[in-house]
Scaffold this motif. Sequence first.
Motif, PDB file in Angstrom:
ATOM      1  N   LEU A   1       0.833  -1.206   0.000  1.00 50.45           N
ATOM      2  CA  LEU A   1       0.000   0.000   0.000  1.00 50.45           C
ATOM      3  C   LEU A   1       0.866   1.253   0.000  1.00 50.45           C
ATOM      4  O   LEU A   1       0.600   2.203  -0.751  1.00 50.45           O
ATOM      5  CB  LEU A   1      -0.922  -0.006   1.222  1.00 50.45           C
ATOM      6  CG  LEU A   1      -1.831   1.226   1.392  1.00 50.45           C
ATOM      7  CD1 LEU A   1      -2.768   1.364   0.204  1.00 50.45           C
ATOM      8  CD2 LEU A   1      -2.622   1.134   2.697  1.00 50.45           C
ATOM      9  N   GLU A   2       1.908   1.262   0.828  1.00 48.69           N
ATOM     10  CA  GLU A   2       2.805   2.417   0.882  1.00 48.69           C
ATOM     11  C   GLU A   2       3.514   2.622  -0.451  1.00 48.69           C
ATOM     12  O   GLU A   2       3.720   3.764  -0.884  1.00 48.69           O
ATOM     13  CB  GLU A   2       3.828   2.229   2.004  1.00 48.69           C
ATOM     14  CG  GLU A   2       3.230   2.348   3.398  1.00 48.69           C
ATOM     15  CD  GLU A   2       4.248   2.092   4.488  1.00 48.69           C
ATOM     16  OE1 GLU A   2       5.377   1.649   4.153  1.00 48.69           O
ATOM     17  OE2 GLU A   2       3.932   2.334   5.669  1.00 48.69           O
ATOM     18  N   ALA A   3       3.895   1.517  -1.109  1.00 48.25           N
ATOM     19  CA  ALA A   3       4.559   1.620  -2.413  1.00 48.25           C
ATOM     20  C   ALA A   3       3.616   2.214  -3.455  1.00 48.25           C
ATOM     21  O   ALA A   3       4.021   3.066  -4.261  1.00 48.25           O
ATOM     22  CB  ALA A   3       5.050   0.246  -2.858  1.00 48.25           C
ATOM     23  N   ARG A   4       2.351   1.788  -3.427  1.00 48.50           N
ATOM     24  CA  ARG A   4       1.371   2.337  -4.376  1.00 48.50           C
ATOM     25  C   ARG A   4       1.111   3.817  -4.102  1.00 48.50           C
ATOM     26  O   ARG A   4       1.009   4.624  -5.037  1.00 48.50           O
ATOM     27  CB  ARG A   4       0.064   1.543  -4.292  1.00 48.50           C
ATOM     28  CG  ARG A   4       0.151   0.131  -4.872  1.00 48.50           C
ATOM     29  CD  ARG A   4      -1.231  -0.456  -5.087  1.00 48.50           C
ATOM     30  NE  ARG A   4      -1.954  -0.605  -3.839  1.00 48.50           N
ATOM     31  CZ  ARG A   4      -1.929  -1.701  -3.082  1.00 48.50           C
ATOM     32  NH1 ARG A   4      -1.202  -2.744  -3.462  1.00 48.50           N
ATOM     33  NH2 ARG A   4      -2.625  -1.778  -1.964  1.00 48.50           N
ATOM     34  N   GLU A   5       1.002   4.162  -2.819  1.00 44.31           N
ATOM     35  CA  GLU A   5       0.768   5.562  -2.458  1.00 44.31           C
ATOM     36  C   GLU A   5       1.956   6.439  -2.858  1.00 44.31           C
ATOM     37  O   GLU A   5       1.782   7.554  -3.354  1.00 44.31           O
ATOM     38  CB  GLU A   5       0.507   5.675  -0.956  1.00 44.31           C
ATOM     39  CG  GLU A   5      -0.828   5.090  -0.522  1.00 44.31           C
ATOM     40  CD  GLU A   5      -1.022   5.139   0.977  1.00 44.31           C
ATOM     41  OE1 GLU A   5      -0.018   5.392   1.698  1.00 44.31           O
ATOM     42  OE2 GLU A   5      -2.163   4.928   1.441  1.00 44.31           O
TER      43      GLU A   5
ATOM     44  N   GLU B   1       4.142   5.847  -5.268  1.00 45.10           N
ATOM     45  CA  GLU B   1       4.172   5.955  -6.723  1.00 45.10           C
ATOM     46  C   GLU B   1       3.124   6.954  -7.207  1.00 45.10           C
ATOM     47  O   GLU B   1       3.364   7.707  -8.162  1.00 45.10           O
ATOM     48  CB  GLU B   1       3.923   4.584  -7.355  1.00 45.10           C
ATOM     49  CG  GLU B   1       4.135   4.546  -8.857  1.00 45.10           C
ATOM     50  CD  GLU B   1       5.548   4.917  -9.272  1.00 45.10           C
ATOM     51  OE1 GLU B   1       5.702   5.482 -10.375  1.00 45.10           O
ATOM     52  OE2 GLU B   1       6.485   4.655  -8.493  1.00 45.10           O
ATOM     53  N   ALA B   2       1.974   6.980  -6.528  1.00 46.21           N
ATOM     54  CA  ALA B   2       0.932   7.950  -6.879  1.00 46.21           C
ATOM     55  C   ALA B   2       1.415   9.378  -6.616  1.00 46.21           C
ATOM     56  O   ALA B   2       1.155  10.292  -7.410  1.00 46.21           O
ATOM     57  CB  ALA B   2      -0.335   7.662  -6.080  1.00 46.21           C
ATOM     58  N   VAL B   3       2.139   9.571  -5.497  1.00 48.91           N
ATOM     59  CA  VAL B   3       2.690  10.893  -5.176  1.00 48.91           C
ATOM     60  C   VAL B   3       3.717  11.310  -6.224  1.00 48.91           C
ATOM     61  O   VAL B   3       3.708  12.453  -6.704  1.00 48.91           O
ATOM     62  CB  VAL B   3       3.330  10.884  -3.768  1.00 48.91           C
ATOM     63  CG1 VAL B   3       4.121  12.170  -3.529  1.00 48.91           C
ATOM     64  CG2 VAL B   3       2.260  10.725  -2.701  1.00 48.91           C
ATOM     65  N   LEU B   4       4.600  10.389  -6.602  1.00 47.65           N
ATOM     66  CA  LEU B   4       5.630  10.693  -7.598  1.00 47.65           C
ATOM     67  C   LEU B   4       5.005  11.030  -8.953  1.00 47.65           C
ATOM     68  O   LEU B   4       5.441  11.968  -9.630  1.00 47.65           O
ATOM     69  CB  LEU B   4       6.592   9.512  -7.736  1.00 47.65           C
ATOM     70  CG  LEU B   4       7.452   9.195  -6.505  1.00 47.65           C
ATOM     71  CD1 LEU B   4       8.271   7.933  -6.732  1.00 47.65           C
ATOM     72  CD2 LEU B   4       8.362  10.358  -6.158  1.00 47.65           C
ATOM     73  N   ASN B   5       3.989  10.276  -9.334  1.00 46.12           N
ATOM     74  CA  ASN B   5       3.307  10.551 -10.605  1.00 46.12           C
ATOM     75  C   ASN B   5       2.610  11.911 -10.569  1.00 46.12           C
ATOM     76  O   ASN B   5       2.579  12.627 -11.575  1.00 46.12           O
ATOM     77  CB  ASN B   5       2.293   9.450 -10.908  1.00 46.12           C
ATOM     78  CG  ASN B   5       2.968   8.142 -11.287  1.00 46.12           C
ATOM     79  OD1 ASN B   5       4.097   8.134 -11.784  1.00 46.12           O
ATOM     80  ND2 ASN B   5       2.295   7.029 -11.050  1.00 46.12           N
TER      81      ASN B   5
ATOM     82  N   ASP C   1      12.988   9.934   1.743  1.00 49.48           N
ATOM     83  CA  ASP C   1      12.264  10.467   0.581  1.00 49.48           C
ATOM     84  C   ASP C   1      13.194  11.068  -0.469  1.00 49.48           C
ATOM     85  O   ASP C   1      12.885  12.091  -1.084  1.00 49.48           O
ATOM     86  CB  ASP C   1      11.237  11.516   1.022  1.00 49.48           C
ATOM     87  CG  ASP C   1      10.186  10.936   1.948  1.00 49.48           C
ATOM     88  OD1 ASP C   1       9.880   9.743   1.799  1.00 49.48           O
ATOM     89  OD2 ASP C   1       9.675  11.666   2.812  1.00 49.48           O
ATOM     90  N   ASN C   2      14.326  10.425  -0.689  1.00 47.62           N
ATOM     91  CA  ASN C   2      15.260  10.911  -1.705  1.00 47.62           C
ATOM     92  C   ASN C   2      14.633  10.903  -3.095  1.00 47.62           C
ATOM     93  O   ASN C   2      14.919  11.777  -3.921  1.00 47.62           O
ATOM     94  CB  ASN C   2      16.523  10.048  -1.697  1.00 47.62           C
ATOM     95  CG  ASN C   2      17.564  10.533  -2.686  1.00 47.62           C
ATOM     96  OD1 ASN C   2      17.887  11.711  -2.715  1.00 47.62           O
ATOM     97  ND2 ASN C   2      18.069   9.636  -3.508  1.00 47.62           N
TER      98      ASN C   2
ATOM     99  N   VAL D   1      12.614  13.797  -7.990  1.00 47.51           N
ATOM    100  CA  VAL D   1      11.553  14.078  -8.963  1.00 47.51           C
ATOM    101  C   VAL D   1      11.232  15.571  -8.988  1.00 47.51           C
ATOM    102  O   VAL D   1      11.041  16.163 -10.057  1.00 47.51           O
ATOM    103  CB  VAL D   1      10.292  13.248  -8.640  1.00 47.51           C
ATOM    104  CG1 VAL D   1       9.135  13.661  -9.533  1.00 47.51           C
ATOM    105  CG2 VAL D   1      10.574  11.767  -8.820  1.00 47.51           C
ATOM    106  N   ILE D   2      11.175  16.204  -7.809  1.00 53.27           N
ATOM    107  CA  ILE D   2      10.904  17.646  -7.760  1.00 53.27           C
ATOM    108  C   ILE D   2      11.998  18.419  -8.486  1.00 53.27           C
ATOM    109  O   ILE D   2      11.722  19.330  -9.284  1.00 53.27           O
ATOM    110  CB  ILE D   2      10.782  18.125  -6.298  1.00 53.27           C
ATOM    111  CG1 ILE D   2       9.555  17.506  -5.632  1.00 53.27           C
ATOM    112  CG2 ILE D   2      10.684  19.653  -6.240  1.00 53.27           C
ATOM    113  CD1 ILE D   2       9.442  17.803  -4.148  1.00 53.27           C
TER     114      ILE D   2
END
Length: 229
Positions: free
Chosen positions: A99-103, A105-109, A214-215, A220-221
């Motif tokens: 779940l954390e991995a999906r969340e 990835e959603a944040v990164l996208n 959170d590297n 990504v930013i």
Amino acid sequence: MIGAIFSLWYLIHGLKKIYNTSTKATIKNKVFLIGVAISIFVPALMFSLPTDLFSNIFAFLMIGWVIIVPILYVFGIFMVSQIRKLRELLKINKEKAELEAREREAVLNSIRAGKLPKIENTIQINLLEKEQLHFITRATLSKITKRNGRKYITKEGRGDFWVSNKRVGFKHPASSFDIKYSKILSCDTYDTDDGLIIYKSGREKPYIFSIMQDNDIANVILSVYLNSD
């Protein structure tokens, strides 16, 4: 003797039924039931045996067996319950990690799509006009030094690494600085997953950061601003 063996079989059979049907029975209750079985079976066995030497030895072995088997039985019940708990815990941890991995990835996208996070200025940075912070984390600043013709990475100190819509910076009591995006030549991961290396225009040696957490979000930013037209 036959009566004692029959009583043993009856008690074990009864306990098995109780165990299979009473799913809410605790280990304490099962120990109590086994104790009742022993207290009934042992006297029945002793009264049913003759008093010669062979029978006494046999009785001793039987009593030992009656004591050991319940202990092993209780231990088995305990181990099964612990294994079940461990399986449930591993299952929960696996589901939580997925779940954390999906969340994440959603944040990164979302960041890649231009929806950057906005956070409060909790470390008291002197922000520029219309400057918005996107990311803050603890990090260790390092530098490259040369000795005897070889390069070494030397840690300079730990502080706050931050990223905004105008620049990236590092706040430390001894060495605080910031770099505008227009001055950054390149930015990439370094050595390990938590490493970040930034080359600045007009500076030979790069800035090397070991970011605590959170590297990937920081990367990504930075890529959003560095790759924008």
